[in-house]
Every structure is written in C-alpha cells, then in structure tokens.
Design an enzyme around this catalytic site. Structure first.
Site, PDB file in Angstrom:
ATOM      1  N   ASP A  92      88.435 -24.597 -63.464  1.00 43.91           N
ATOM      2  CA  ASP A  92      87.425 -23.963 -62.611  1.00 43.91           C
ATOM      3  C   ASP A  92      86.449 -23.117 -63.429  1.00 43.91           C
ATOM      4  O   ASP A  92      85.375 -22.766 -62.944  1.00 43.91           O
ATOM      5  CB  ASP A  92      88.101 -23.084 -61.557  1.00 43.91           C
TER       6      ASP A  92
ATOM      7  N   GLN B 174      93.110 -22.790 -55.373  1.00 46.20           N
ATOM      8  CA  GLN B 174      92.050 -22.830 -54.369  1.00 46.20           C
ATOM      9  C   GLN B 174      91.806 -21.437 -53.794  1.00 46.20           C
ATOM     10  O   GLN B 174      92.734 -20.751 -53.362  1.00 46.20           O
ATOM     11  CB  GLN B 174      92.426 -23.805 -53.253  1.00 46.20           C
TER      12      GLN B 174
ATOM     13  N   LYS C 158      89.870 -33.349 -53.469  1.00 48.11           N
ATOM     14  CA  LYS C 158      90.091 -33.254 -54.911  1.00 48.11           C
ATOM     15  C   LYS C 158      91.248 -34.148 -55.345  1.00 48.11           C
ATOM     16  O   LYS C 158      91.154 -34.862 -56.354  1.00 48.11           O
ATOM     17  CB  LYS C 158      90.368 -31.802 -55.304  1.00 48.11           C
TER      18      LYS C 158
END
Length: 305
Positions: free
Chosen positions: A121, A98, A54
């Site tokens: 997200d 994460q 990422k």
C-alpha cells in the site's frame, strides 16, 4: 468542447496483463509465485466488496492470494500478531490491511508493524520517507494510477501547472511528490483553500481528491485542461436511486476539459491494478531479482548485480 473520457478500465486491464506476464516469467524462470495477503477487520460492506475484488484480480494474474477475515472486535494485539506472522512468511510478498479499522485499533501502530519491504500500500513511514527523498520505494497505489492515467494523455509533464485538491496521506501528498518529480509545478489545495476556483482556472491538470461530491464545477476549469477525479461519493438522484459520483461535476467539466476520468471506471480500477504491480515489485526486490526489458522478450528474470 466535448472532453475525451480516459478509460481507466481499459488501461488497468492492460496493466494487469503486463503483471500476469511478469508473474508467469517469475514462476517459469525463478520458481517464484508472488504472494499477497489481504487483512479485513469487520464487515464494512464497501471494504468487503473491495477486498473481494482485490482477491479475485490477484488470483487472475497468478498470485498466491490469501485473505484473512477478522471480526470487528478482534484485539489489536491479535491483529499485530497476525501481521508479524505474515512478515516472517517467505511465501507472502505483500501485506495489505484494509482501512478503515475499528476505533479501538490504533491505525498507525498497525501500519507501522508491516515490514516495509512488504508494504504494497506504500503507507509505512519508511516508504513515505524514501518517496519524499526521491529514493526507490513502494508507493501508494492510487497516486501511481493517477500519474499513469495522465501520461496516457501527455507523456512529458515538465512545466505543467497542476492543482491537487486533497491533502491525504493516501492520495494528495504522495501524488504531489510524484508529479513534482515529473517536472510539474504542483499546488496542493484543500476544501479550505482560498480562491480555489481561481487556482483551478490556471491549472493544466486538476486532480480532485477531496471527498466532496460535485466540488469542481465546469467554470473552475481552463479550457483544454486534464481533469482526474479521484472522488467516490454516494449520492441519491432525483428518482431516489443511489449512485456513485465523483468530486467533479462531470457534465459541466466535460464541456471545458480536453480529457476527463469518469466515476466509476476511471481511477478506481487503476488503484487495484497498481496493488498487483507493487506486489510483483516487492516479490522481485525481496529476492534480489530484476525484471528488465530485452530485445526478444518483454522481460527477463535474473539476479540483480
């Protein structure tokens, strides 16, 4: 029938190129550089690799990319304090924590602490609710990627029957909403669903996101269907070598489907590409800007009316 592979790597590359153009335009015309902060707690190998990917791609498209690597024993209060700092940092447009988190940290308390306007997200209840209500929202990246892949095969989804296997908040549930909004008749299924093979045999599109290696067999599929494999499972082959496999028995399914995504190289690259796209959307929305098509340029940055 020999199914055509849907090349998620190539499609994601095209999406990243579009993001890079938008970032360059935002910087040139609005003096805005989208900022993405990724927070990793602990040293889970898979998560560490994913975070590095990422960060690398964020830098490649021109983002202000920041990583926060915290020890596995970090306190929940300390993590929440970091999130609040990122919430108030105007240079940061997207915040991603994460998952999974260590057991001593309340996942939902952390996710709900993220400013919904920076929730790239798409996991915050505010964004989930707006998605369900059909309102503009930051949407989970994997479902966005799945719909994009499907639309490279068939542009009009109206009236198609879709089976989504898997009911997670990250993939299955938001994907069912997106496909329903696109005009599909969606059946949400899971491992415990009765007559699951029969449901799949009546589907124009099957999306497997159950986390069960080789679940969907070739004889479960209607001839000519589209198969999207979201599963990522580690398996050991006959030679004792570890490899990644999906939720679909790929060789069998390829003999029945018209189009199919491979694992790896299918949905995975699209997830990261849409994280970048969501970050641009957040940067634009937070500042009251718009990126709109024009006759002589791909996009034009201006203040929204």
């Amino acid at each position: 029938m020999n199914a055509i592979r849907i090349d998620g790597k190539a499609i994601a590359e095209a999406l990243r190129a579009r993001v890079a153009r938008d970032v360059a335009l935002l910087q040139a015309e609005c003096n805005v550089i989208p900022g993405l902060a990724v927070v990793l707690v602990g040293k889970d190998p898979a998560s560490s690799v994913y975070v590095k990917t990422k960060a690398k791609q964020a830098q490649a498209v021109g983002f202000n990319s920041r990583q926060f690597l915290l020890p596995s024993n970090v306190g929940e209060a300390e993590l929440l304090e970091l999130i609040e700092e990122l919430n108030t940092n105007d240079a940061i447009d997207g915040i991603l924590v994460q998952l999974p988190l260590p057991g001593h940290i309340n996942r939902w308390r952390v996710l709900e602490a993220i400013n919904p306007a920076k929730d790239v997200d798409g996991f915050h209840p505010y964004n989930v609710g707006r998605l369900a209500a059909g309102r503009p929202a930051l949407v989970p990246c994997t479902p966005l990627g799945v719909v994009h892949l499907i639309k490279t095969v068939v542009s009009d989804l109206s009236g198609l029957n879709v089976v989504v296997i898997g009911r997670s908040n990250i993939v299955g549930k938001p994907l069912a909403i997106l496909l329903g909004d696109a005009g599909c008749t969606v059946t949400g299924a899971q491992l415990q669903t009765r007559n699951l093979p029969d449901l799949c045999r009546n589907a124009d599109i099957v999306v497997a996101a159950a986390g069960c290696a080789g679940l969907v067999r070739g004889d479960w599929l209607k001839a000519g269907s589209i198969v999207i494999d979201v599963g990522i499972n580690r398996a050991i082959d006959s030679a004792g070598t570890a490899k990644l496999v999906g939720d679909v028995a790929f060789a069998e399914a390829s003999e029945r489907a018209s189009h199919i995504t491979p694992v790896p190289g299918g949905v995975g690259p699209m997830t990261v590409a849409y994280l970048l796209a969501n970050t641009v959307d957040a940067a634009v929305s937070r500042r009251g800007l718009s990126l709109v098509p024009t006759p002589d340029a791909p996009t034009l940055c201006h203040l929204a009316p």
